[in-house]
Design a protein around this motif. Structure first.
Motif, mmCIF file in Angstrom:
data_model
loop_
_atom_site.group_PDB
_atom_site.id
_atom_site.type_symbol
_atom_site.label_atom_id
_atom_site.label_comp_id
_atom_site.label_asym_id
_atom_site.label_seq_id
_atom_site.Cartn_x
_atom_site.Cartn_y
_atom_site.Cartn_z
ATOM 1 N N ALA A 114 -13.846 1.846 44.345
ATOM 2 C CA ALA A 114 -13.520 3.255 44.614
ATOM 3 C C ALA A 114 -13.702 4.105 43.364
ATOM 4 O O ALA A 114 -14.209 5.238 43.411
ATOM 5 C CB ALA A 114 -12.088 3.372 45.131
ATOM 6 N N SER A 115 -13.291 3.539 42.233
ATOM 7 C CA SER A 115 -13.457 4.270 40.973
ATOM 8 C C SER A 115 -14.927 4.477 40.651
ATOM 9 O O SER A 115 -15.355 5.543 40.201
ATOM 10 C CB SER A 115 -12.769 3.521 39.827
ATOM 11 O OG SER A 115 -11.384 3.407 40.073
ATOM 12 N N VAL A 116 -15.713 3.387 40.891
ATOM 13 C CA VAL A 116 -17.152 3.496 40.642
ATOM 14 C C VAL A 116 -17.788 4.513 41.581
ATOM 15 O O VAL A 116 -18.648 5.311 41.187
ATOM 16 C CB VAL A 116 -17.820 2.118 40.783
ATOM 17 C CG1 VAL A 116 -19.343 2.253 40.782
ATOM 18 C CG2 VAL A 116 -17.364 1.199 39.670
ATOM 19 N N ASP A 117 -17.384 4.487 42.846
ATOM 20 C CA ASP A 117 -17.924 5.459 43.800
ATOM 21 C C ASP A 117 -17.620 6.893 43.359
ATOM 22 O O ASP A 117 -18.452 7.800 43.509
ATOM 23 C CB ASP A 117 -17.336 5.213 45.193
ATOM 24 C CG ASP A 117 -17.892 3.935 45.821
ATOM 25 O OD1 ASP A 117 -18.952 3.459 45.342
ATOM 26 O OD2 ASP A 117 -17.265 3.435 46.768
ATOM 27 N N ALA A 118 -16.413 7.074 42.833
ATOM 28 C CA ALA A 118 -16.047 8.407 42.350
ATOM 29 C C ALA A 118 -16.950 8.836 41.201
ATOM 30 O O ALA A 118 -17.391 9.987 41.117
ATOM 31 C CB ALA A 118 -14.581 8.424 41.909
ATOM 32 N N LEU A 119 -17.229 7.848 40.315
ATOM 33 C CA LEU A 119 -18.129 8.155 39.194
ATOM 34 C C LEU A 119 -19.531 8.479 39.693
ATOM 35 O O LEU A 119 -20.195 9.391 39.194
ATOM 36 C CB LEU A 119 -18.189 6.983 38.217
ATOM 37 C CG LEU A 119 -16.979 6.790 37.303
ATOM 38 C CD1 LEU A 119 -17.156 5.535 36.467
ATOM 39 C CD2 LEU A 119 -16.789 7.997 36.397
ATOM 40 N N LEU A 120 -19.990 7.689 40.667
ATOM 41 C CA LEU A 120 -21.311 7.935 41.211
ATOM 42 C C LEU A 120 -21.400 9.307 41.879
ATOM 43 O O LEU A 120 -22.399 10.013 41.750
ATOM 44 C CB LEU A 120 -21.673 6.836 42.231
ATOM 45 C CG LEU A 120 -21.959 5.447 41.643
ATOM 46 C CD1 LEU A 120 -22.112 4.425 42.752
ATOM 47 C CD2 LEU A 120 -23.215 5.493 40.764
ATOM 48 N N GLU A 121 -20.333 9.650 42.591
ATOM 49 C CA GLU A 121 -20.319 10.958 43.251
ATOM 50 C C GLU A 121 -20.351 12.079 42.214
ATOM 51 O O GLU A 121 -21.036 13.084 42.375
ATOM 52 C CB GLU A 121 -19.073 11.081 44.127
ATOM 53 C CG GLU A 121 -19.037 12.382 44.918
ATOM 54 C CD GLU A 121 -17.844 12.459 45.830
ATOM 55 O OE1 GLU A 121 -17.637 13.522 46.431
ATOM 56 O OE2 GLU A 121 -17.108 11.449 45.933
ATOM 57 N N GLN A 122 -19.605 11.843 41.126
ATOM 58 C CA GLN A 122 -19.595 12.838 40.068
ATOM 59 C C GLN A 122 -20.957 12.916 39.388
ATOM 60 O O GLN A 122 -21.469 13.982 39.070
ATOM 61 C CB GLN A 122 -18.518 12.494 39.035
ATOM 62 C CG GLN A 122 -18.376 13.530 37.920
ATOM 63 C CD GLN A 122 -17.230 13.174 36.991
ATOM 64 O OE1 GLN A 122 -16.477 12.231 37.241
ATOM 65 N NE2 GLN A 122 -17.105 13.929 35.917
ATOM 66 N N ALA A 123 -21.577 11.722 39.179
ATOM 67 C CA ALA A 123 -22.872 11.689 38.514
ATOM 68 C C ALA A 123 -23.955 12.298 39.379
ATOM 69 O O ALA A 123 -24.982 12.755 38.885
ATOM 70 C CB ALA A 123 -23.246 10.250 38.158
ATOM 71 N N ALA A 124 -23.745 12.297 40.677
ATOM 72 C CA ALA A 124 -24.749 12.884 41.566
ATOM 73 C C ALA A 124 -24.881 14.381 41.393
ATOM 74 O O ALA A 124 -25.858 14.976 41.810
ATOM 75 C CB ALA A 124 -24.395 12.557 43.020
ATOM 76 N N ALA A 125 -23.853 14.982 40.754
ATOM 77 C CA ALA A 125 -23.879 16.403 40.416
ATOM 78 C C ALA A 125 -24.218 17.290 41.603
ATOM 79 O O ALA A 125 -25.201 18.020 41.591
ATOM 80 C CB ALA A 125 -24.857 16.651 39.281
ATOM 81 N N PRO A 126 -23.428 17.232 42.686
ATOM 82 C CA PRO A 126 -23.723 18.101 43.813
ATOM 83 C C PRO A 126 -23.558 19.569 43.465
ATOM 84 O O PRO A 126 -24.041 20.432 44.178
ATOM 85 C CB PRO A 126 -22.703 17.664 44.870
ATOM 86 C CG PRO A 126 -21.569 17.087 44.083
ATOM 87 C CD PRO A 126 -22.204 16.419 42.905
ATOM 88 N N ASP A 127 -22.843 19.838 42.325
ATOM 89 C CA ASP A 127 -22.592 21.217 41.940
ATOM 90 C C ASP A 127 -23.631 21.734 40.956
ATOM 91 O O ASP A 127 -23.517 22.820 40.436
ATOM 92 C CB ASP A 127 -21.186 21.302 41.311
ATOM 93 C CG ASP A 127 -20.698 22.739 41.208
ATOM 94 O OD1 ASP A 127 -21.015 23.529 42.111
ATOM 95 O OD2 ASP A 127 -20.030 23.057 40.206
ATOM 96 N N ALA A 128 -24.650 20.917 40.666
ATOM 97 C CA ALA A 128 -25.636 21.308 39.655
ATOM 98 C C ALA A 128 -26.569 22.372 40.203
ATOM 99 O O ALA A 128 -26.872 22.415 41.388
ATOM 100 C CB ALA A 128 -26.427 20.097 39.194
ATOM 101 N N LEU A 129 -27.052 23.220 39.313
ATOM 102 C CA LEU A 129 -27.989 24.278 39.669
ATOM 103 C C LEU A 129 -29.292 24.088 38.905
ATOM 104 O O LEU A 129 -29.274 23.612 37.765
ATOM 105 C CB LEU A 129 -27.408 25.650 39.303
ATOM 106 C CG LEU A 129 -26.440 26.278 40.309
ATOM 107 C CD1 LEU A 129 -25.664 27.397 39.645
ATOM 108 C CD2 LEU A 129 -27.200 26.814 41.502
ATOM 109 N N PRO A 130 -30.407 24.450 39.506
ATOM 110 C CA PRO A 130 -31.660 24.421 38.740
ATOM 111 C C PRO A 130 -31.642 25.496 37.658
ATOM 112 O O PRO A 130 -30.800 26.394 37.673
ATOM 113 C CB PRO A 130 -32.720 24.708 39.804
ATOM 114 C CG PRO A 130 -32.003 25.474 40.862
ATOM 115 C CD PRO A 130 -30.609 24.913 40.893
ATOM 116 N N VAL A 131 -32.575 25.409 36.752
ATOM 117 C CA VAL A 131 -32.653 26.391 35.674
ATOM 118 C C VAL A 131 -32.949 27.763 36.280
ATOM 119 O O VAL A 131 -33.490 27.862 37.390
ATOM 120 C CB VAL A 131 -33.737 26.005 34.653
ATOM 121 C CG1 VAL A 131 -33.388 24.701 33.967
ATOM 122 C CG2 VAL A 131 -35.103 25.907 35.346
ATOM 123 N N PRO A 132 -32.587 28.850 35.567
ATOM 124 C CA PRO A 132 -32.764 30.192 36.141
ATOM 125 C C PRO A 132 -34.172 30.490 36.621
ATOM 126 O O PRO A 132 -34.359 31.094 37.679
ATOM 127 C CB PRO A 132 -32.353 31.105 34.972
ATOM 128 C CG PRO A 132 -31.364 30.297 34.193
ATOM 129 C CD PRO A 132 -31.844 28.897 34.283
#
Length: 707
Positions: A17-35
């Motif tokens: 579960a901890s690893v899954d949380a890290l993976l979810e965080q690493a997936a960066a669903p909140d990331a934006l492309p450059v301007p």
């Protein structure tokens, strides 16, 4: 054994579960492309910024900020914006360049690799929540050149903000911030902190410009302020107004002028830190139409573009353009600097060489009516004569047309660009108090006021006298500033001053002021499509419609010109109403920059510059003006253009004469009317009418009043 297996399984599941949380965080669903990619995706889909803004329930300027990298979206709009970009990336993937292939696969997150990307670019429904404007996570990105100054992080969002009633603060370069509008103290605290507003000092010994908050009508309403000021004389809120009580309770102070169209809210300086915010209240008349045109009608995004352009090129407005013009002098040449005390070794404040460091008494002939020095010498209502008062003013002169001039079809007006600014350039002015001298020998290098008889100098009657503003020859001894007497000597006449008030400490105090305003004027004209390198025909064509190119920049230009005239005028600011009586001092006299002698020297220089060029045309080609008003001269002409009468030698303008061009001191076309129109005015209004006043529009309204 079963219990042990169960414990291991539970522990492993927890680790998973901890690893899954890290993976979810690493997936960066909140990331934006450059301007740049954000903009590419929108344009690839054929969507406008307005469409995106409407779908996300934000302002178009907010989307502009996201695509420029000046701001980053914040919840709840952030997630919806990412969803939109994910969908667009799926349909319009970025083309892979040869260099990308050579470098191998990308290692950073890409838009197309984001999870939960929709299969089509469906725009999300508009949210019922209020629009959210983002506070920039980093200062605006600016293109850097070798000569560009390093941006000051303290003022990352520009010099000022235009605050609207929906808590939107419009800043420079399209940035829109959220600001508190609960009350004035909260707005002041925001302006001094989170807003990152202000401007760096123009001189190392000067002061940084305070942040300016411009309040629109809706912002005034939100803050509980009246839509109009009831005190039309004092132009200020009553001291017992609830908003002012809130400021006082928060330990904020106001200057003596109170809270009016222009207000300054401050606290006593805390060490080296200055705590001060300027306010401009648009519905109360902060932006005078004579200087700013119809700026008060602009939408916030356009108004901030206007004021930010002016602030960047001139100075952050701190009052009327006249007040700002005077403040610009001090900003460029501060009165004091840090010096080391030889006795203690500590740094203390000392006078700045070449600046106006302290108030000085003016000479009696330089003092305007009502000044204590005048009251001490003359009885009340005494009309001073030319040998008692310095009367250096701009031209207001006209004469009847000759028979030969009446045969020409047109009268054409030409106007000197930035005449008073050009006159201030390289002008030596006094920096110290005047010294009274009897029977001095004239010295053109000494600024001051001279009592001298120039009535023996007679020029052609078709030219105005260079020694009086009304253009009539002087009738006896009179007071003149140094440039006027120096011009008499230049014309070859002897002068024998009877007395003088001279300033032995002097220098080019206004040079930096002129340079700053010249650069602002020329840069704004260039933005409007009028440049110094234009051929004269092209220049005249560009000047005919430059104001329609960009009304906002045209308003900036108007304000720059008003800053010149107003700043010079403020050097001799008169007493205002409010209990003042003639003979009593007024507050402006306590300023180091209350210097009527400097004002007189600038105007005298501008008038003699004008006469020098008119004399050149008269002497070499027999052309004489028929009317002059300040920096506008009118000539009879065979054609409607200045090119039809301005003389040329070998294809070039007559040296020393008027020359068409955009630079200060050169001239532009002011207006053209028919000679029949001019004759009609003279018949209807008499010989006192000045056709130069009406040459631009041809319309006469009311009496012919002086400027």
């Amino acid at each position: 054994m079963g219990l042990e297996v169960t414990l291991v399984s539970d522990e492993q599941n927890g680790l998973f579960a901890s690893v899954d949380a890290l993976l979810e965080q690493a997936a960066a669903p909140d990331a934006l492309p450059v301007p740049a990619e954000r903009k590419r995706l929108r344009e690839a889909a054929g969507l406008s910024q307005d469409q995106v803004a409407k779908a996300l329930d934000v302002r178009r300027e907010t989307v502009t900020g996201w695509e420029a990298g000046r701001t980053e979206p914040r919840p709840p709009a952030r997630a919806a914006y990412i969803r939109l970009l994910d969908g667009l990336a799926a349909r319009f993937p970025a083309p892979e360049s040869p260099s990308d292939s050579a470098l191998g696969p990308r290692t950073g997150p890409s838009v197309s690799s984001q999870p939960h990307a929709p299969t089509s670019p469906v725009l999300p429904a508009a949210s019922p929540a209020a629009p959210v404007r983002a506070v920039s996570a980093r200062p605006p990105v600016a293109r850097k050149t070798a000569a560009a100054p390093v941006a000051d992080a303290r003022f990352a969002h520009g010099p000022l903000a235009v605050v609207d009633g929906d808590s939107a603060a419009y800043c420079a370069d399209g940035l829109v911030l959220d600001c508190p509008l609960a009350d004035l103290p909260a707005l002041v605290n925001w302006a001094l902190g989170e807003a990152k507003l202000g401007a760096a000092r123009l001189h190392r010994s000067g002061k940084d410009a305070d942040p300016l908050i411009v309040l629109t009508a809706s912002a005034v309403q939100r803050l509980g302020l009246p839509a109009v000021l009831e005190d039309r004389r004092g132009l200020r809120l009553p001291d017992d107004h609830p908003a002012l009580k809130q400021l006082a309770a928060a330990q904020w102070k106001l200057t003596k002028r109170g809270f009016g169209p222009w207000a300054r809210v401050y606290r006593t300086a805390d060490g080296a830190r200055r705590q001060c915010v300027q306010f401009a209240v648009v519905p109360w008349g902060a932006l005078d139409t004579r200087s700013w045109g119809t700026a008060y009608q602009l939408e916030p995004a356009e108004l901030v573009r206007l004021l930010s352009s002016y602030a960047t090129r001139v100075l952050t407005p701190c009052g009327s353009t006249a007040v700002t013009g005077l403040e610009l002098m001090t900003a460029l040449r501060p009165p004091t600097r840090a010096v080391k005390d030889p006795a203690t070794g500590k740094w203390v404040s000392g006078p700045m060489p070449g600046s106006l460091s302290e108030p000085v008494e003016c000479a009696p002939p330089e003092a305007p009516d009502g000044h204590p020095a005048v009251a001490a010498l003359y009885p009340r209502f005494h009309q001073r004569t030319p040998d008692q008062v310095l009367d250096e003013e701009a031209y207001q002169w006209a004469r009847p047309l000759t028979d030969e001039e009446c045969m020409k079809p047109y009268v054409v007006g030409i106007d000197v660009n930035m005449a008073f600014a050009a006159a201030a350039n390289r002008l030596t002015v006094g920096l110290s108090a005047p010294v009274h001298v009897h029977r001095p020998v004239f010295d053109a290098r000494l600024p001051g006021s001279w009592l001298v008889d120039l009535s023996h100098i007679r020029l052609d009657e078709r030219l105005p006298s260079p020694f009086t503003p009304h253009g009539e020859p002087p009738q006896g001894p009179a007071w003149y500033a140094t440039p006027t007497v120096a011009y008499a000597v230049e014309l070859g006449y002897s002068v024998a001053p009877l007395e003088a008030y001279l300033r032995y400490e002097h220098g080019p105090y206004l040079d930096a002021w002129y340079t700053r305003l010249r650069d602002a004027y020329v840069a704004t004209m260039a933005d409007l499509g009028v440049t110094p390198d234009m051929p004269e025909e092209q220049f005249l064509a560009a000047m005919a419609d430059y104001q329609q190119t960009d009304p906002v920049l045209a308003a900036v230009l108007s304000a720059v010109k008003a800053t010149v005239k107003g700043g010079i005028g403020k050097l001799r600011e008169r007493a205002r109403s409010g209990g003042w009586r003639p003979g009593e001092p007024w507050s402006a006299l306590a300023r180091p920059t209350w210097r009527p002698d400097i004002r007189a020297a600038v105007i005298a220089s501008a008038r003699t510059n004008m006469h020098r060029k008119m004399l050149k045309l008269a002497t070499h080609v027999g052309l004489y003006p028929v009317a002059i008003l300040s920096d506008c001269a009118v000539y009879a002409s065979d054609g409607p253009s200045p090119l039809d009468f301005l003389p040329y030698q070998d294809g070039k303008p007559l040296p020393g004469g008027f020359r068409l061009g955009v630079s200060p001191g050169m001239v532009k076309h002011e207006g053209t009317q028919s000679v029949l129109w001019a004759e009609g005015l003279l018949e209807e209004y008499g010989p006192d009418v000045n056709i130069a006043r009406h040459i631009k529009t041809g319309i006469v309204s009311g009496q012919d009043e002086g400027e």
